[in-house]
Structures are given as C-alpha cells and as structure tokens.
Design a protein around this motif. Structure first.
Motif, PDB file in Angstrom:
ATOM      1  N   ALA A  36       5.392  -0.547  -5.187  1.00 40.33           N
ATOM      2  CA  ALA A  36       3.949  -0.653  -4.948  1.00 40.33           C
ATOM      3  C   ALA A  36       3.488   0.390  -3.934  1.00 40.33           C
ATOM      4  O   ALA A  36       4.122   0.574  -2.895  1.00 40.33           O
ATOM      5  N   GLY A  37       2.406   1.068  -4.265  1.00 40.90           N
ATOM      6  CA  GLY A  37       1.799   2.016  -3.347  1.00 40.90           C
ATOM      7  C   GLY A  37       2.384   3.414  -3.437  1.00 40.90           C
ATOM      8  O   GLY A  37       1.800   4.364  -2.930  1.00 40.90           O
ATOM      9  N   GLN A  38       3.560   3.571  -4.101  1.00 35.45           N
ATOM     10  CA  GLN A  38       4.159   4.914  -4.179  1.00 35.45           C
ATOM     11  C   GLN A  38       3.622   5.692  -5.377  1.00 35.45           C
ATOM     12  O   GLN A  38       3.139   5.120  -6.347  1.00 35.45           O
ATOM     13  N   VAL A  63      -8.636   3.714   1.989  1.00 35.31           N
ATOM     14  CA  VAL A  63      -7.397   3.793   2.772  1.00 35.31           C
ATOM     15  C   VAL A  63      -6.887   2.363   2.938  1.00 35.31           C
ATOM     16  O   VAL A  63      -7.629   1.493   3.382  1.00 35.31           O
ATOM     17  N   TRP A  64      -5.645   2.135   2.533  1.00 36.53           N
ATOM     18  CA  TRP A  64      -5.086   0.770   2.573  1.00 36.53           C
ATOM     19  C   TRP A  64      -4.306   0.565   3.865  1.00 36.53           C
ATOM     20  O   TRP A  64      -3.296   1.246   4.096  1.00 36.53           O
ATOM     21  N   MET A  65      -4.753  -0.390   4.669  1.00 33.73           N
ATOM     22  CA  MET A  65      -3.972  -0.830   5.830  1.00 33.73           C
ATOM     23  C   MET A  65      -3.070  -1.952   5.309  1.00 33.73           C
ATOM     24  O   MET A  65      -3.387  -3.139   5.418  1.00 33.73           O
ATOM     25  N   ASP A  66      -1.958  -1.563   4.641  1.00 31.63           N
ATOM     26  CA  ASP A  66      -1.174  -2.557   3.919  1.00 31.63           C
ATOM     27  C   ASP A  66       0.009  -3.100   4.720  1.00 31.63           C
ATOM     28  O   ASP A  66       0.771  -3.904   4.211  1.00 31.63           O
ATOM     29  N   HIS A  67       0.167  -2.648   5.956  1.00 28.83           N
ATOM     30  CA  HIS A  67       1.138  -3.248   6.868  1.00 28.83           C
ATOM     31  C   HIS A  67       0.760  -2.815   8.275  1.00 28.83           C
ATOM     32  O   HIS A  67      -0.047  -1.882   8.453  1.00 28.83           O
ATOM     33  N   ALA A 117       4.979  -8.381  -6.496  1.00 28.92           N
ATOM     34  CA  ALA A 117       4.837  -6.929  -6.390  1.00 28.92           C
ATOM     35  C   ALA A 117       4.423  -6.485  -4.998  1.00 28.92           C
ATOM     36  O   ALA A 117       4.911  -5.483  -4.496  1.00 28.92           O
ATOM     37  N   SER A 118       3.476  -7.198  -4.379  1.00 25.10           N
ATOM     38  CA  SER A 118       2.947  -6.749  -3.093  1.00 25.10           C
ATOM     39  C   SER A 118       3.104  -7.804  -2.015  1.00 25.10           C
ATOM     40  O   SER A 118       2.258  -7.939  -1.142  1.00 25.10           O
ATOM     41  N   ASN A 119       4.186  -8.580  -2.093  1.00 24.12           N
ATOM     42  CA  ASN A 119       4.433  -9.551  -1.024  1.00 24.12           C
ATOM     43  C   ASN A 119       4.408  -8.813   0.300  1.00 24.12           C
ATOM     44  O   ASN A 119       4.943  -7.713   0.419  1.00 24.12           O
ATOM     45  N   VAL A 174     -11.112   1.914  -5.106  1.00 21.82           N
ATOM     46  CA  VAL A 174     -10.357   1.258  -4.044  1.00 21.82           C
ATOM     47  C   VAL A 174      -8.858   1.514  -4.237  1.00 21.82           C
ATOM     48  O   VAL A 174      -8.162   1.931  -3.333  1.00 21.82           O
ATOM     49  N   LYS A 175      -8.368   1.275  -5.454  1.00 20.54           N
ATOM     50  CA  LYS A 175      -6.959   1.586  -5.733  1.00 20.54           C
ATOM     51  C   LYS A 175      -6.867   3.081  -6.017  1.00 20.54           C
ATOM     52  O   LYS A 175      -7.492   3.582  -6.955  1.00 20.54           O
ATOM     53  N   PRO A 176      -6.138   3.827  -5.233  1.00 18.02           N
ATOM     54  CA  PRO A 176      -6.041   5.268  -5.502  1.00 18.02           C
ATOM     55  C   PRO A 176      -5.294   5.509  -6.822  1.00 18.02           C
ATOM     56  O   PRO A 176      -4.123   5.130  -6.952  1.00 18.02           O
ATOM     57  N   GLY A 205      -2.933   6.575  -9.545  1.00 22.13           N
ATOM     58  CA  GLY A 205      -1.647   7.275  -9.458  1.00 22.13           C
ATOM     59  C   GLY A 205      -0.671   6.554  -8.545  1.00 22.13           C
ATOM     60  O   GLY A 205       0.514   6.866  -8.560  1.00 22.13           O
ATOM     61  N   GLU A 206      -1.170   5.579  -7.755  1.00 24.75           N
ATOM     62  CA  GLU A 206      -0.245   4.815  -6.910  1.00 24.75           C
ATOM     63  C   GLU A 206       0.171   3.552  -7.660  1.00 24.75           C
ATOM     64  O   GLU A 206      -0.655   2.851  -8.243  1.00 24.75           O
ATOM     65  N   SER A 207       1.460   3.283  -7.643  1.00 25.43           N
ATOM     66  CA  SER A 207       2.027   2.183  -8.434  1.00 25.43           C
ATOM     67  C   SER A 207       1.536   0.819  -7.956  1.00 25.43           C
ATOM     68  O   SER A 207       1.224   0.621  -6.780  1.00 25.43           O
ATOM     69  N   ILE A 212      -8.332  -4.135   4.052  1.00 24.88           N
ATOM     70  CA  ILE A 212      -7.638  -5.040   4.967  1.00 24.88           C
ATOM     71  C   ILE A 212      -6.709  -5.874   4.088  1.00 24.88           C
ATOM     72  O   ILE A 212      -7.170  -6.629   3.226  1.00 24.88           O
ATOM     73  N   TYR A 213      -5.388  -5.693   4.229  1.00 23.73           N
ATOM     74  CA  TYR A 213      -4.463  -6.257   3.237  1.00 23.73           C
ATOM     75  C   TYR A 213      -3.129  -6.564   3.888  1.00 23.73           C
ATOM     76  O   TYR A 213      -2.172  -5.818   3.716  1.00 23.73           O
ATOM     77  N   ASP A 214      -3.061  -7.639   4.651  1.00 28.23           N
ATOM     78  CA  ASP A 214      -1.774  -7.988   5.278  1.00 28.23           C
ATOM     79  C   ASP A 214      -1.702  -9.475   5.623  1.00 28.23           C
ATOM     80  O   ASP A 214      -1.036  -9.869   6.567  1.00 28.23           O
TER      81      ASP A 214
END
Ligand code: BGC
Length: 670
Positions: A449-451, A89-93, A142-144, A401-403, A405-407, A130-132
């Motif tokens: 990213a992530g979609q 599970v990505w806590m990306d924001h 891509a993931s700024n 870790v990367k699901p 299918g998510e961009s 943990i990604y923020d």
C-alpha cells in the motif's frame, strides 16, 4: 475500556456546547465561526477550492516523471501530464509528519505550498489526509495502521499524531494557505456497515473518539477545512446504509466543541473507482424485462449508480440530520475514469434482462462493485477542479486524493507473507449475501500500500476519462483493436489483433502478459508458450511507430490455459452460480457458463441438485427443467456456441422456504 473513554469524551464536549450557548450547535451558519482567528489568517470561506489552485506535491511529481521518462514515446508524454495535477499528501503514519530521506515531512510540504502560492496570484489549497486511527482499516488488511484499537492507541493518536499535525498547521507562517483535511477514509463507513466484524466493532469507539479529537483540534485553526470521508455510492448508497450514516455523522459533529460547524463538508470515492456518472444508466427504476435496473446483480437494489447521485442524496440526508446547507461535497476523481476501449459509447437498448442491459451499458467495468484493491481496467477520472457543476450544486470540487499510481495493497504469496487477500488477483470477494466474485486486482504484481505501482499507473493513464491528449497524443499509433484469443493449449495461448495505423507508420507490436512485457513482434498474431496449465493470463497489446510513439493499450483479453494433458479432454465448460436477490421466500440467480476447453462449444448443459425445496418458476437465456430436486439447464440456439474462454450467462427466478444454500453445478459441453 473503550466505552468509558468514549463516554467521557462525549460528555465533556456536550457540556462545553451547552455551557457556551445553552442551545443546539450553530446550524445554518453561512460561514462557520471560529473562536480565535489569527490576525494573519485568511477568512474561512465556504468553498476553499473556489478561486484557488491545488498544491503540487514534489514527491508525487518525481514518481510520475521517473516513470514517464522510462516509458517514453506517446505514453510517456501522456504520463507527464499527470504531474501537473494537485494530489493530496497522506499523513499515513506518525513518521510521515517529520518525513524521511525520500519523503518530505508536513512542514516541508507546507513550505513548498507557500512557495507555490507566492509564485502565483491565487491562493493554494494544501490537501492533507488524516489517516492513522487506532485499529485502522478494520474491515481489511491492506492498510492496517500502526496504532492498536486500545485506550493506549487512542492516547498515542491524540498526543503523537493529531497534536503534532495541528501544531505544524497552526504555525502563523501558513495562515495564508487553505488547508483541506480529508479525515480518516473508510472509518465511519466501517462504523456504519461493518459492526458484524469483531475488528470493526472493537475499533469503532476509538474511531469516533479519535475523529472528534481531530475535529476539535483542526477546526480551531481558522485556515483548516475539515471533510469527513463518506465511502462511495457502492458502499453507503442503499437507504438502509445511508439513513444510519446520516445519524452517525450528525452524532460525531454534535459531540465536538463547535458542533456542526466543525465539519466543512464530506468527500466520497476516496481511493475508490465508482464513476462520477453512469451516462447510459440514469434511471435506477427503469424497467427492463419487467424488473427495475437497480435489481440487476451488479447493483443489488442500490439505487445510487454513481457518485453524482450518491453525493446528491447524501447531501440531502446530512442536511436533514442537522448539517448546514453550506456543507460542500467533494469527489475523489483520481481513479474513477473508466475510459479506454472497453467503455460503452452509446446506449445499447436491445438487452432484455436487467443483468444483460446493465452489463452492456455500465461504464464501471468491475465485475463486482465492492472490488477496491488495485482495480483492473480503471482509469484516471476528471481533473481536479472547483465548482464542476457551477454554483448552487452540493458538489463543490473534484480532488485527487489517492495519488494515481500508488498501490492499494499487497497480498501474501510464496515469497512474501504480508498482505490482504482482497488484493490477490486470484482471490475472491464476498458480497455479504454468500456470493463470491473475483477481486479484479491487476494481475502480475504485488506492491505494498502506498508504494509506486508502474503497471497500474500505465493502465490508469491509458484508461483515463477524460483521456489525456495534446499534440503528442494525437500523432502516435491507434490502439490495436480486436485482440482475440485464437487458441489455447495446456502451455500456450495464441493471440491475434487488427493492424493499428499511425501517420509515421507502425513498426511493431508489444505484447503484455499480466501487465509485463513479453515480446515485440512485427506481425498481428503471436503465440505465448511455456505457460502453466489451467491458469488465467491477461493480455494487452500496444503498437509503436517509426518515431518511437507508443499507442494506448488494446482492450485486455483473458485466456485460461487448458488442464494438464491427461487431466481431461480439450472440450469442457464451467458454471458459476450467483444469487441476485433473495427475499426470504424466493430469489433470482444467474449462472455464468465459461468454455474452459481449447475448442469452441456447440451447446452446453448445466445440471444441479437443490439441497432444499427450491422450485424454479421462470428462467431466461436457457431452457430449464426441474424434476424433484434435479435441474437441467440447456443452452439455447443463440448462446450454445462459445469460443475457448468465452462466457455467457442465464438466469432464473425460484421459490423456496427454509434454507437456500448454493448448489454444486456440473457443466458439460459438446
Ligand atoms: C495507503 C497509504 C498511502 C495512501 C496513498 C493508502 O491506501 O494505506 O499508506 O499513503 O494510500 O497512496
């Protein structure tokens, strides 16, 4: 100022350490000790994945199942199998902590994890990314992230992001779960190798301070396990990167309150596609044509060809920098599978140059190892598992870790300004030595990213290695073989392939252009018309049977339509130049020749003029002649004939002094 903040944090941490023990940090402890274990807490074990199952994220399972239902048939059945695997599970924001209408928040996820644990007999590992960090993704776009690389950004990261996450995880209700935290993908590898980029130089002190803060907060929770991201073999595998990386990770650990004990291990290949093993390229020093395999252009003298060797070498480096031997190495195998029809199945020992030998034998099908965004042709890799090599091996688990299918990211185009050129299928990548390569991003889609990225998910399932299988998988049609471009004009591409077989009988074939369905036909050939001139298109074909089963996709072919009428004849070629290795007084280079015309070539000639005093000393796969600055390279009997869109390459070694800029090549075909 960033440096002031950094120095203050470090000094405080070091003072605590010395004040507590007067000694170096807790090196070699079999099980890291924690200051204040909660009475309800499970023991902090060395390998939290052993004897445990992984959390199945309901949000991800829903994405997978929706696509499986839409695709249906054999493919849909294979896709469904993906949902049975744990993903992170990505806590990306900051907003991800509470969640929104369509995404569970952290607490809701943990409640589901608890329910999954109570339903089963074994402990559940909840994987959270943990990604923020302030100035996130400094080497790309891509993931700024949402936080700037400033003191204020760091303060927000600590108080609005890490503190709330730690507060949720520390809830005694969750003490029986095991929480594996993957900490800040790409950040410290960027700190090691990308200091020449101003955004990375600015962000690095905040990365270090933010990670130290996160480790202090998370390590204080007994059932949380901290894993730092170490990039992948194609990034830190050179010893010139691995040695400083070892020191950087040790520096971070030593700056935390608990020192080395605050880090349980490391994870490689997060969201990347470097294979676990290269089964036919096991020795980087094997000599072919007088050169070691690692000198091939694809490896650029990096001896770490795969994640297994990389993690083994990185483990030794980390331990030699003071980490305890109990650290565990993890590999994200979610997208490093490289199965499908393009995968070599046996050693081909006939090529006589390192480049040809590597090209014939590597399972990693990327043209350039640094390609990372929505990489075309990749497949799902090994299933998540603990102790894949048994006890005693540094690698303790494979995770997803990367699901899949998510961009990875989008790119700017006419209708949409945001994005990263590295994600543009028509864009290029640079290797830092002045050479450029295609990004190899999947053509035909532009997904942030992530979609969810349906075309990518389909491809990842079809190219999975190990393949997905089961009874439903074995009864459908075989993948169409031998997909070939039989002709191109300025507006059309003609294709043919070999008939597929199926127990229930094949009813037809579906042709995909750039991942999007074009048509369904009953014959084994097809002409796609109405195309743009001088444009590359990628095609795959699937077969379907009377029962509605769909085969895996054929190997992809790429066709480039001819230039617009009047813009040149129907025969032609192009030549692309790439320096392999440059040691200051000499270099190797390879030239790729492509037939850009609509008829086959009989021979080709590439000419150029050096800008400096370069002098070719030997060459292979072409007859070269140099007179003054002028070079002529002519095809040999065996490689002059190229079908439309086919390519071949030749190479040479040369000496020089002073500059060595790339020449402009001219290619003529007959
Ligand atoms: C994106 C995140 C996303 C994650 C998982 C990352 O590349 O930046 O937003 O959550 O991948 O798909």
């Amino acid at each position: 100022m960033p440096h002031t903040v950094l120095r203050r944090l470090r000094t405080a941490a070091a003072a605590t350490l010395l004040g507590a023990t007067g000694l170096l940090p807790n090196i070699g402890a079999a099980t890291p000790a924690h200051a204040a274990p909660s009475p309800a807490a499970a023991v902090h074990v060395t390998n939290p994945f052993a004897g445990a199952t992984g959390y199945l994220n309901p949000d991800y399972a829903a994405e997978v199942k929706a696509q499986a239902a839409a695709d249906g048939g054999t493919l849909g059945a294979l896709e469904t199998q993906v949902a049975a695997n744990p993903t992170a599970v990505w806590m990306d924001h900051i907003g991800a902590i509470t969640g929104d209408a369509t995404h569970l928040g952290l607490q809701a996820h943990l409640d589901h994890a608890l329910a999954q644990q109570q339903a089963g007999a074994t402990p559940v590992v909840f994987q959270v990314v943990i990604y923020d960090l302030p100035g996130r993704d400094c080497a790309a776009i891509a993931s700024n992230g949402e936080l700037p690389a400033t003191d204020a950004g760091l303060a927000t990261y600590e108080s609005q992001y890490i503190d709330p996450i730690a507060a949720v995880l520390a809830n005694p209700k969750y003490a029986g779960l095991r929480v594996a935290a993957v900490i800040e993908p790409d950040s410290l590898p960027n700190a090691v190798t990308n200091q020449s980029k101003p955004t990375c130089a600015t962000a690095t002190p905040y990365y270090e301070a933010g990670i130290e803060y996160a480790l202090n907060k998370l390590h204080a929770i007994p059932n949380v396990y901290d894993y730092l991201d170490i990039g992948h073999a194609g990034w830190l595998g050179w010893s010139t990167n691995m040695v400083p990386a070892g020191k950087e990770y040790a520096k971070i650990a030593q700056a935390t309150t608990a020192g080395f004990a605050s880090i349980d291990g490391f994870i490689s290949d997060t969201a990347n596609t470097t294979p676990l093993t290269e089964p036919f390229l096991t020795n980087p020093d094997l000599t072919v044509g007088g050169q070691p395999l690692k000198s091939a252009n694809f490896y650029q003298y990096n001896p770490a060809f795969d994640e297994y060797h990389y993690d083994t070498q990185m483990y030794a480096t980390l331990v030699s920098n003071g980490f305890p031997s109990t650290i565990g190495m993890l590999v994200d195998t979610s997208r490093n599978g490289w199965g499908g029809p393009a995968r070599p199945t046996a050693l081909n020992s006939s090529p006589t140059t390192v480049d040809a030998y590597v090209a014939a034998n590597k399972v990693d099908q990327k043209p350039f190892r640094g390609d990372w965004c929505n990489v075309n042709g990749a497949g799902i890799g090994a299933r998540p598992q603990s102790l894949p090599y048994g006890t005693g091996n540094p690698i303790i688990a494979f995770l997803w870790v990367k699901p899949p299918g998510e961009s990875d990211g989008d790119y700017p185009d006419a209708s949409h300004p945001h994005g990263d050129p590295h994600c543009d299928p028509n864009g290029t990548q640079s290797d830092g030595n002045g050479n450029t390569y295609p990004t190899d991003a999947i053509p035909g889609s532009n997904v942030p990213a992530g979609q969810w990225f349906p075309v990518q998910f389909r491809q990842l399932v079809q190219n999975a290695y190990p393949a997905f299988g089961g009874s439903s998988g074995s009864t459908g049609p075989t993948a169409p073989a031998g997909l070939t471009v039989t002709g191109t004009t300025s507006s059309s591409v003609s294709l043919s392939w070999t008939a597929a077989t199926a127990p229930a009988g094949v009813t037809g074939y579906t042709v995909y252009r750039n991942g999007t369905k074009v048509t369904t036909v009953t014959s084994t050939s097809y002409t796609d018309s109405g195309l743009s001139p001088a444009t590359a298109y990628q095609y795959t074909v699937t077969a379907q049977d009377t029962a509605g089963n769909v085969s895996p996709a054929s190997a992809a072919v790429t066709a480039t339509t001819a230039a617009a009428p009047g813009g040149g004849g129907s025969s032609g070629c192009s030549a692309t130049y790439a320096v392999g290795n440059d040691w200051g007084s000499g270099f190797t280079a390879s030239v790729t020749v492509a037939n850009t015309g609509s008829t086959a070539t009989k021979s080709w000639t590439v000419t150029w003029s050096w800008g400096g005093n370069q002098q070719i000393t030997n060459s292979w796969n072409a007859t070269t002649a140099q007179s003054g600055n002028a070079v002529t390279a002519a095809s040999q009997a065996y490689n002059g004939a190229l079908a439309p869109n086919a390519t071949t390459s030749f190479g040479f070694q040369a000496t020089y002094s002073g500059g060595n800029s790339a020449p402009t090549l001219t290619c003529t075909a007959s």
